[in-house]
Design a protein around this motif. Structure first.
Motif, short mmCIF file in Angstrom:
data_model
loop_
_atom_site.label_atom_id
_atom_site.label_comp_id
_atom_site.label_asym_id
_atom_site.label_seq_id
_atom_site.Cartn_x
_atom_site.Cartn_y
_atom_site.Cartn_z
N LEU A 114 0.87 -1.04 0.05
CA LEU A 114 0.05 -0.10 -0.11
C LEU A 114 0.67 1.06 0.05
O LEU A 114 0.21 2.34 -0.44
N ASN A 115 2.15 1.03 0.48
CA ASN A 115 2.88 2.46 0.57
C ASN A 115 3.69 2.56 -0.61
O ASN A 115 4.75 3.28 -0.55
N GLU A 116 3.30 2.38 -1.80
CA GLU A 116 4.13 2.38 -3.07
C GLU A 116 5.49 1.71 -3.00
O GLU A 116 6.49 1.79 -3.67
N THR A 117 5.55 0.52 -2.14
CA THR A 117 6.82 -0.29 -2.07
C THR A 117 6.27 -1.66 -2.72
O THR A 117 5.27 -1.83 -2.73
N TYR A 118 7.36 -2.37 -3.26
CA TYR A 118 7.12 -3.46 -4.07
C TYR A 118 7.86 -4.73 -3.45
O TYR A 118 9.45 -4.44 -3.57
N ASP A 119 7.53 -5.68 -2.75
CA ASP A 119 8.28 -6.80 -2.47
C ASP A 119 8.84 -7.55 -3.83
O ASP A 119 8.08 -7.79 -4.70
N VAL A 120 9.88 -8.05 -3.92
CA VAL A 120 10.42 -8.86 -4.96
C VAL A 120 10.69 -10.16 -4.76
O VAL A 120 11.67 -10.37 -3.50
N PHE A 121 10.26 -11.16 -5.32
CA PHE A 121 10.41 -12.48 -4.84
C PHE A 121 11.04 -13.33 -6.11
O PHE A 121 10.81 -13.06 -7.34
N ASP A 122 11.87 -14.16 -5.83
CA ASP A 122 12.49 -15.18 -6.94
C ASP A 122 11.98 -16.60 -6.24
O ASP A 122 12.67 -17.07 -5.45
N GLY A 123 10.66 -16.97 -7.15
CA GLY A 123 10.08 -18.21 -6.41
C GLY A 123 9.72 -17.76 -5.05
O GLY A 123 8.88 -16.61 -4.95
N ASN A 124 10.07 -18.76 -3.95
CA ASN A 124 9.65 -18.16 -2.40
C ASN A 124 10.50 -17.34 -1.82
O ASN A 124 10.10 -17.11 -0.84
N GLU A 125 11.55 -17.04 -2.50
CA GLU A 125 12.72 -16.38 -1.78
C GLU A 125 12.35 -14.73 -1.96
O GLU A 125 12.68 -14.31 -3.14
N LYS A 126 12.49 -14.06 -0.83
CA LYS A 126 12.07 -12.58 -1.01
C LYS A 126 13.69 -12.01 -1.27
O LYS A 126 14.42 -12.29 -0.41
N LEU A 127 13.57 -11.31 -2.25
CA LEU A 127 15.16 -10.70 -2.69
C LEU A 127 15.34 -9.25 -1.94
O LEU A 127 16.55 -9.09 -1.61
N GLY A 128 14.13 -8.73 -1.89
CA GLY A 128 14.12 -7.23 -1.25
C GLY A 128 12.97 -6.64 -1.49
O GLY A 128 12.02 -7.25 -2.02
N GLU A 129 13.05 -5.19 -1.37
CA GLU A 129 11.94 -4.40 -1.70
C GLU A 129 12.61 -3.06 -2.59
O GLU A 129 13.55 -3.02 -2.36
N VAL A 130 11.65 -2.82 -3.38
CA VAL A 130 11.88 -1.68 -4.22
C VAL A 130 10.87 -0.63 -4.04
O VAL A 130 9.80 -0.93 -3.79
N HIS A 131 11.28 0.59 -4.09
CA HIS A 131 10.41 1.88 -4.14
C HIS A 131 10.70 3.05 -5.03
O HIS A 131 12.05 3.21 -5.31
N PRO A 132 9.97 3.74 -5.63
CA PRO A 132 10.18 4.97 -6.31
C PRO A 132 10.37 5.92 -5.72
O PRO A 132 9.83 6.26 -4.56
N ILE A 133 11.41 6.89 -6.14
CA ILE A 133 11.84 8.17 -5.60
C ILE A 133 11.57 9.13 -6.63
O ILE A 133 12.14 8.78 -7.65
N SER A 134 11.10 10.50 -6.48
CA SER A 134 11.10 11.41 -7.74
C SER A 134 12.50 12.10 -7.20
O SER A 134 12.84 12.92 -6.52
N VAL A 135 13.16 12.23 -8.30
CA VAL A 135 14.44 13.08 -8.52
C VAL A 135 14.42 13.95 -9.77
O VAL A 135 14.28 13.64 -10.90
N ASN A 136 14.32 15.15 -9.61
CA ASN A 136 14.08 16.18 -10.63
C ASN A 136 13.17 15.83 -11.53
O ASN A 136 13.26 16.10 -12.80
N GLY A 137 12.02 15.56 -11.21
CA GLY A 137 10.82 15.48 -12.18
C GLY A 137 10.77 14.05 -12.89
O GLY A 137 9.76 13.60 -13.31
N SER A 138 11.97 13.15 -12.56
CA SER A 138 11.85 11.82 -13.13
C SER A 138 11.88 10.82 -11.90
O SER A 138 11.96 11.11 -10.71
N THR A 139 11.21 9.55 -12.09
CA THR A 139 11.36 8.66 -11.15
C THR A 139 12.55 7.88 -11.29
O THR A 139 12.99 7.53 -12.23
N ARG A 140 13.17 7.65 -10.08
CA ARG A 140 14.09 6.64 -10.00
C ARG A 140 13.85 5.51 -8.76
O ARG A 140 12.90 5.76 -7.83
#
Length: 68
Positions: A19-45
């Protein structure tokens, strides 16, 4: 929000949106980590504490494409 799959150069990853614009990343059943967008000078990183910047950026670009 329903999970979805992305294909990152032959690696099938499952993305679980949160819900907080974060995404959990899984390879099969293994959670690799989380990714989230940040705005930098009008673009998304994409960033992650667990994944290196290039990998997180590639995953984020595929998440953006999926949402179009």
């Amino acid at each position: 929000m329903e999970p979805f799959e992305i294909n990152l150069v032959g690696q099938i990853l499952t993305i679980q949106p949160r819900l907080n614009e974060t995404y959990d990343v899984f390879d099969g059943n293994e959670k690799l980590g989380e990714v989230h967008p940040i705005s930098v000078n009008g673009s998304t990183r994409w960033t992650s504490k667990e994944l290196n910047d290039d990998y997180a950026s590639q995953i984020g670009e595929l998440i953006d494409e999926h949402q179009l």
